[in-house]
Design a protein around this motif. Structure first.
Motif, PDB file in Angstrom:
ATOM      1  N   ALA A 296       0.824  -1.210   0.000  1.00 46.37           N
ATOM      2  CA  ALA A 296       0.000   0.000   0.000  1.00 46.37           C
ATOM      3  C   ALA A 296       0.858   1.260   0.000  1.00 46.37           C
ATOM      4  CB  ALA A 296      -0.930  -0.016   1.215  1.00 46.37           C
ATOM      5  N   ILE A 297       1.972   1.226   0.749  1.00 43.14           N
ATOM      6  CA  ILE A 297       2.881   2.377   0.766  1.00 43.14           C
ATOM      7  C   ILE A 297       3.453   2.626  -0.624  1.00 43.14           C
ATOM      8  CG2 ILE A 297       5.131   3.191   1.606  1.00 43.14           C
ATOM      9  CD1 ILE A 297       4.486   1.855   4.275  1.00 43.14           C
ATOM     10  N   THR A 298       3.805   1.554  -1.337  1.00 44.68           N
ATOM     11  CA  THR A 298       4.345   1.704  -2.687  1.00 44.68           C
ATOM     12  C   THR A 298       3.295   2.250  -3.637  1.00 44.68           C
ATOM     13  OG1 THR A 298       5.811  -0.183  -2.258  1.00 44.68           O
ATOM     14  CG2 THR A 298       5.578   0.521  -4.541  1.00 44.68           C
ATOM     15  N   ASP A 299       2.044   1.833  -3.486  1.00 40.88           N
ATOM     16  CA  ASP A 299       0.960   2.411  -4.285  1.00 40.88           C
ATOM     17  C   ASP A 299       0.878   3.919  -4.088  1.00 40.88           C
ATOM     18  OD1 ASP A 299       0.132   0.033  -5.442  1.00 40.88           O
ATOM     19  OD2 ASP A 299      -1.398  -0.369  -3.924  1.00 40.88           O
ATOM     20  N   ARG A 300       1.100   4.356  -2.839  1.00 45.08           N
ATOM     21  CA  ARG A 300       0.933   5.773  -2.515  1.00 45.08           C
ATOM     22  C   ARG A 300       2.203   6.595  -2.766  1.00 45.08           C
ATOM     23  NH1 ARG A 300      -2.401   9.107   0.425  1.00 45.08           N
ATOM     24  NH2 ARG A 300      -3.837   7.387   0.755  1.00 45.08           N
ATOM     25  N   LEU A 301       3.347   6.095  -2.315  1.00 43.80           N
ATOM     26  CA  LEU A 301       4.586   6.878  -2.364  1.00 43.80           C
ATOM     27  C   LEU A 301       5.471   6.564  -3.560  1.00 43.80           C
ATOM     28  CD1 LEU A 301       5.696   6.793   1.397  1.00 43.80           C
ATOM     29  CD2 LEU A 301       4.272   8.493   0.219  1.00 43.80           C
ATOM     30  N   GLY A 302       5.270   5.414  -4.168  1.00 42.02           N
ATOM     31  CA  GLY A 302       6.143   4.993  -5.253  1.00 42.02           C
ATOM     32  C   GLY A 302       7.311   4.168  -4.735  1.00 42.02           C
ATOM     33  N   PRO A 303       8.005   3.458  -5.634  1.00 41.96           N
ATOM     34  CA  PRO A 303       9.090   2.556  -5.219  1.00 41.96           C
ATOM     35  C   PRO A 303      10.249   3.251  -4.515  1.00 41.96           C
ATOM     36  CG  PRO A 303       8.354   2.030  -7.442  1.00 41.96           C
ATOM     37  CD  PRO A 303       7.681   3.308  -7.069  1.00 41.96           C
ATOM     38  N   LYS A 304      10.660   4.420  -4.983  1.00 43.27           N
ATOM     39  CA  LYS A 304      11.857   5.057  -4.425  1.00 43.27           C
ATOM     40  C   LYS A 304      11.688   5.375  -2.946  1.00 43.27           C
ATOM     41  CE  LYS A 304      14.235   8.170  -6.659  1.00 43.27           C
ATOM     42  NZ  LYS A 304      14.730   9.411  -7.305  1.00 43.27           N
ATOM     43  N   HIS A 305      10.644   6.094  -2.593  1.00 41.26           N
ATOM     44  CA  HIS A 305      10.475   6.501  -1.203  1.00 41.26           C
ATOM     45  C   HIS A 305      10.145   5.314  -0.297  1.00 41.26           C
ATOM     46  CE1 HIS A 305       9.820  10.354  -3.396  1.00 41.26           C
ATOM     47  NE2 HIS A 305      10.564  10.797  -2.410  1.00 41.26           N
ATOM     48  N   SER A 306       9.465   4.313  -0.837  1.00 43.67           N
ATOM     49  CA  SER A 306       9.187   3.108  -0.058  1.00 43.67           C
ATOM     50  C   SER A 306      10.480   2.362   0.249  1.00 43.67           C
ATOM     51  CB  SER A 306       8.225   2.197  -0.833  1.00 43.67           C
ATOM     52  OG  SER A 306       7.019   2.867  -1.111  1.00 43.67           O
ATOM     53  N   ALA A 307      11.376   2.292  -0.729  1.00 45.19           N
ATOM     54  CA  ALA A 307      12.669   1.640  -0.519  1.00 45.19           C
ATOM     55  C   ALA A 307      13.501   2.391   0.510  1.00 45.19           C
ATOM     56  CB  ALA A 307      13.430   1.537  -1.843  1.00 45.19           C
ATOM     57  N   MET A 308      13.493   3.702   0.444  1.00 40.35           N
ATOM     58  CA  MET A 308      14.249   4.508   1.408  1.00 40.35           C
ATOM     59  C   MET A 308      13.749   4.256   2.825  1.00 40.35           C
ATOM     60  SD  MET A 308      16.523   6.421  -0.233  1.00 40.35           S
ATOM     61  CE  MET A 308      16.802   7.895   0.731  1.00 40.35           C
ATOM     62  N   LEU A 309      12.443   4.194   3.003  1.00 41.89           N
ATOM     63  CA  LEU A 309      11.874   3.925   4.320  1.00 41.89           C
ATOM     64  C   LEU A 309      12.321   2.556   4.831  1.00 41.89           C
ATOM     65  CD1 LEU A 309       9.933   4.482   6.670  1.00 41.89           C
ATOM     66  CD2 LEU A 309       8.074   3.588   5.238  1.00 41.89           C
ATOM     67  N   ILE A 411      21.489   4.973  -0.956  1.00 42.54           N
ATOM     68  CA  ILE A 411      22.132   5.744  -2.031  1.00 42.54           C
ATOM     69  C   ILE A 411      21.641   5.270  -3.393  1.00 42.54           C
ATOM     70  CG2 ILE A 411      24.339   6.277  -3.117  1.00 42.54           C
ATOM     71  CD1 ILE A 411      25.623   6.001  -0.325  1.00 42.54           C
ATOM     72  N   ILE A 412      21.642   3.946  -3.591  1.00 47.43           N
ATOM     73  CA  ILE A 412      21.208   3.406  -4.881  1.00 47.43           C
ATOM     74  C   ILE A 412      19.756   3.765  -5.156  1.00 47.43           C
ATOM     75  CG2 ILE A 412      20.822   1.282  -6.187  1.00 47.43           C
ATOM     76  CD1 ILE A 412      23.161   0.050  -4.644  1.00 47.43           C
ATOM     77  N   ALA A 413      18.903   3.646  -4.135  1.00 47.34           N
ATOM     78  CA  ALA A 413      17.485   3.953  -4.318  1.00 47.34           C
ATOM     79  C   ALA A 413      17.274   5.417  -4.683  1.00 47.34           C
ATOM     80  CB  ALA A 413      16.706   3.604  -3.051  1.00 47.34           C
ATOM     81  N   SER A 414      17.985   6.303  -4.012  1.00 48.69           N
ATOM     82  CA  SER A 414      17.799   7.733  -4.264  1.00 48.69           C
ATOM     83  C   SER A 414      18.234   8.131  -5.669  1.00 48.69           C
ATOM     84  CB  SER A 414      18.577   8.550  -3.228  1.00 48.69           C
ATOM     85  OG  SER A 414      19.972   8.341  -3.360  1.00 48.69           O
ATOM     86  N   ILE A 415      19.212   7.421  -6.206  1.00 50.86           N
ATOM     87  CA  ILE A 415      19.739   7.767  -7.531  1.00 50.86           C
ATOM     88  C   ILE A 415      19.026   7.011  -8.651  1.00 50.86           C
ATOM     89  CG2 ILE A 415      21.792   7.675  -9.013  1.00 50.86           C
ATOM     90  CD1 ILE A 415      23.483   8.039  -6.500  1.00 50.86           C
ATOM     91  N   GLY A 416      18.782   5.711  -8.440  1.00 49.74           N
ATOM     92  CA  GLY A 416      18.407   4.873  -9.566  1.00 49.74           C
ATOM     93  C   GLY A 416      16.970   4.402  -9.642  1.00 49.74           C
ATOM     94  N   LEU A 417      16.196   4.443  -8.574  1.00 52.24           N
ATOM     95  CA  LEU A 417      14.837   3.917  -8.615  1.00 52.24           C
ATOM     96  C   LEU A 417      13.886   4.958  -9.221  1.00 52.24           C
ATOM     97  CD1 LEU A 417      14.244   1.825  -5.357  1.00 52.24           C
ATOM     98  CD2 LEU A 417      14.576   1.038  -7.696  1.00 52.24           C
ATOM     99  N   ASN A 418      13.919   5.054 -10.529  1.00 55.40           N
ATOM    100  CA  ASN A 418      13.120   6.028 -11.251  1.00 55.40           C
ATOM    101  C   ASN A 418      12.334   5.338 -12.363  1.00 55.40           C
ATOM    102  OD1 ASN A 418      14.312   8.401  -9.888  1.00 55.40           O
ATOM    103  ND2 ASN A 418      16.161   7.819 -11.019  1.00 55.40           N
ATOM    104  N   PRO A 419      11.139   5.854 -12.709  1.00 57.35           N
ATOM    105  CA  PRO A 419      10.387   5.278 -13.834  1.00 57.35           C
ATOM    106  C   PRO A 419      11.206   5.340 -15.119  1.00 57.35           C
ATOM    107  CG  PRO A 419       9.021   6.784 -12.555  1.00 57.35           C
ATOM    108  CD  PRO A 419      10.418   6.956 -12.052  1.00 57.35           C
ATOM    109  N   VAL A 420      10.961   4.373 -15.986  1.00 57.09           N
ATOM    110  CA  VAL A 420      11.687   4.314 -17.261  1.00 57.09           C
ATOM    111  C   VAL A 420      11.213   5.454 -18.144  1.00 57.09           C
ATOM    112  CG1 VAL A 420      12.144   2.916 -19.310  1.00 57.09           C
ATOM    113  CG2 VAL A 420      11.937   1.829 -17.061  1.00 57.09           C
ATOM    114  N   LYS A 421      12.154   6.180 -18.681  1.00 61.08           N
ATOM    115  CA  LYS A 421      11.805   7.290 -19.594  1.00 61.08           C
ATOM    116  C   LYS A 421      11.408   6.736 -20.951  1.00 61.08           C
ATOM    117  CE  LYS A 421      14.923  10.621 -17.397  1.00 61.08           C
ATOM    118  NZ  LYS A 421      16.062  11.547 -17.601  1.00 61.08           N
ATOM    119  N   ARG A 422      10.445   7.403 -21.555  1.00 59.72           N
ATOM    120  CA  ARG A 422       9.997   6.973 -22.879  1.00 59.72           C
ATOM    121  C   ARG A 422      11.073   7.241 -23.923  1.00 59.72           C
ATOM    122  NH1 ARG A 422       4.571   6.058 -22.726  1.00 59.72           N
ATOM    123  NH2 ARG A 422       3.491   6.869 -20.875  1.00 59.72           N
TER     124      ARG A 422
END
Length: 422
Positions: A296-309, A411-422
């Protein structure tokens, strides 16, 4: 595909629209995962095996380590099978292997044979079955699938709540003993998985566009991109490697905690064997709850912030155990509840992130590759904890390493956990 359409029609005939009937599949997946998650109770077997065969702490962890590694290796293969055979037949094959692995383990004369039959055969069976309910649920819930996936795999986490006590009771029963515990468990798991597999089916091809959660709004498009990357295309994106690395670290910490939960309880926290077994059951509750919570947290915050938590919690729990864990039963309970919860969280976070970053069309194949991080975490976590225990005489010396890896994960999450760019 015709069989899948028939399954969907049956839900409607039973008086339930697809939007409600799909929650039955969540329940089916939950039950299957209760059987698969019995590996999390393996620490109950370790001390009896060490006594039975006169083996070391590292050796008693080999079946657990190999089981989880083969489990993860089988996942990419299972993704292809699910795409070709469908979830029902694939789950039936895996269920047969699960039963064979557990039953064959009951005839093992030593730790080597046990590692092969239980770790390799049983682990392969779990790896084949595991992705089936997840792939089914991911397609039945095209939007905000984190909660549904989390509830499905919660069965894997809470499994030890049921199986740890039952298995310990069987091991302690002189009429059953440790080896027959493997036998009876294998029979029960095989029957339950094979029967439950009959209900697994994908939605019809046109169901998503007709469903109430069809991806139509701008917000939904931003959350679940319309691009659907194949396995080869996914492997070319930085997001995949960031997800794989963070998933590995999250699983390393959690699987290490699971593998050593019982011996740490008795040797470090100074609990008796019965209390240590009850503690494992408590940890299983948090492992299970971590899945829908982080889904549920990932649904709301997205993967990056959920991973950081998650990594913040792992870092704090590891430092607490490292500095204050010796003969501190309360701290042991708190820290291991956190570590087990975070592992459960990653097992919901990662499959949800796979759908968010790479789409749902090739979901089974893609998550099969992402899930190999689980195997890497299993191997590293077991080797670190077992080796450090044999070298230093204490499991506590493994926790500073886990804390450092949690920082790396941030560190890895803050830099790399981003949606794929079109």
């Amino acid at each position: 595909m015709d069989k899948d359409r028939n399954a969907e029609r049956q839900l409607i005939i039973l008086g339930m629209a697809a939007e409600k009937g799909r929650w039955l599949l969540v329940s089916v997946g939950f039950l299957i995962n209760v059987c698969l998650g019995s590996i999390y109770a393996f620490s109950i077997f370790r001390k009896p095996l060490e006594t039975l065969w006169g083996i070391t702490s590292s050796q008693s962890g080999y079946p657990f380590m190999v089981f989880l590694a083969v489990f993860a290796i089988a996942m990419p293969l299972a993704g292809n099978l699910i795409a070709q055979w469908g979830p029902k037949k694939t789950a039936m094959l895996g269920g047969m292997l699960v039963a064979i692995g557990w039953i064959a383990a009951s005839f093992s004369p030593n730790i080597t044979i046990l590692t092969i039959v239980y770790g390799v055969i049983g682990g392969a069976g779990v790896g084949i079955v595991y992705g089936c309910p997840i792939a089914v649920i991911a397609k039945w819930f095209p939007q905000k699938s984190g909660l549904a996936i989390g509830l499905t795999i919660m069965g894997f986490g809470v499994s030890a709540l049921v199986t740890a006590s039952l298995m310990k009771a069987m091991i302690d029963n002189p009429d059953i003993g440790i080896m027959n515990t493997f036998l009876y468990s294998g029979i029960a798991f095989g029957v339950i998985i094979m029967l439950s597999a009959q209900l697994l089916s994908f939605p019809p091809d046109k169901w998503i566009s007709a469903g109430s959660e069809a991806i139509s709004s701008a917000h939904a498009t931003a959350t679940f991109p319309t691009l659907n990357l194949s396995r080869q295309a996914m492997l070319k994106t930085p997001s995949f490697y960031a997800l794989w690395a963070t998933y590995t670290i999250g699983c390393l910490a959690g699987l290490m905690a699971i593998g050593i939960a019982s011996p740490v309880g008795t040797e470090v926290a100074k609990l008796d064997a019965t209390m240590a077994a009850l503690a494992v059951s408590l940890f299983a509750v948090f492992n299970g709850l971590g899945r829908p919570i982080f889904g549920a947290i990932t649904d709301r915050l997205g993967p990056k912030h959920s991973a950081m938590l998650s990594f913040i919690l792992i870092f704090a729990a590891s430092l607490m155990m490292s500095f204050f864990g010796q003969e501190n039963a309360m701290l042991y309970l708190v820290a291991f509840c956190i570590l087990w919860m975070c592992l459960g969280g990653w097992l919901a976070l990662a499959p949800t992130a796979t759908g968010i970053f790479f789409g749902k069309q090739y979901y089974a194949q893609n998550y099969g590759i992402v899930y190999t991080a689980y195997g890497a975490g299993a191997i590293l976590g077991t080797l670190i904890s077992g080796s450090i225990k044999d070298i230093t005489g204490s499991y506590l010396d493994a926790f500073p390493i886990v804390a450092g890896l949690a920082l790396l994960g941030m560190i890895i999450a803050s830099i790399g956990l981003n949606p794929v760019k079109r």
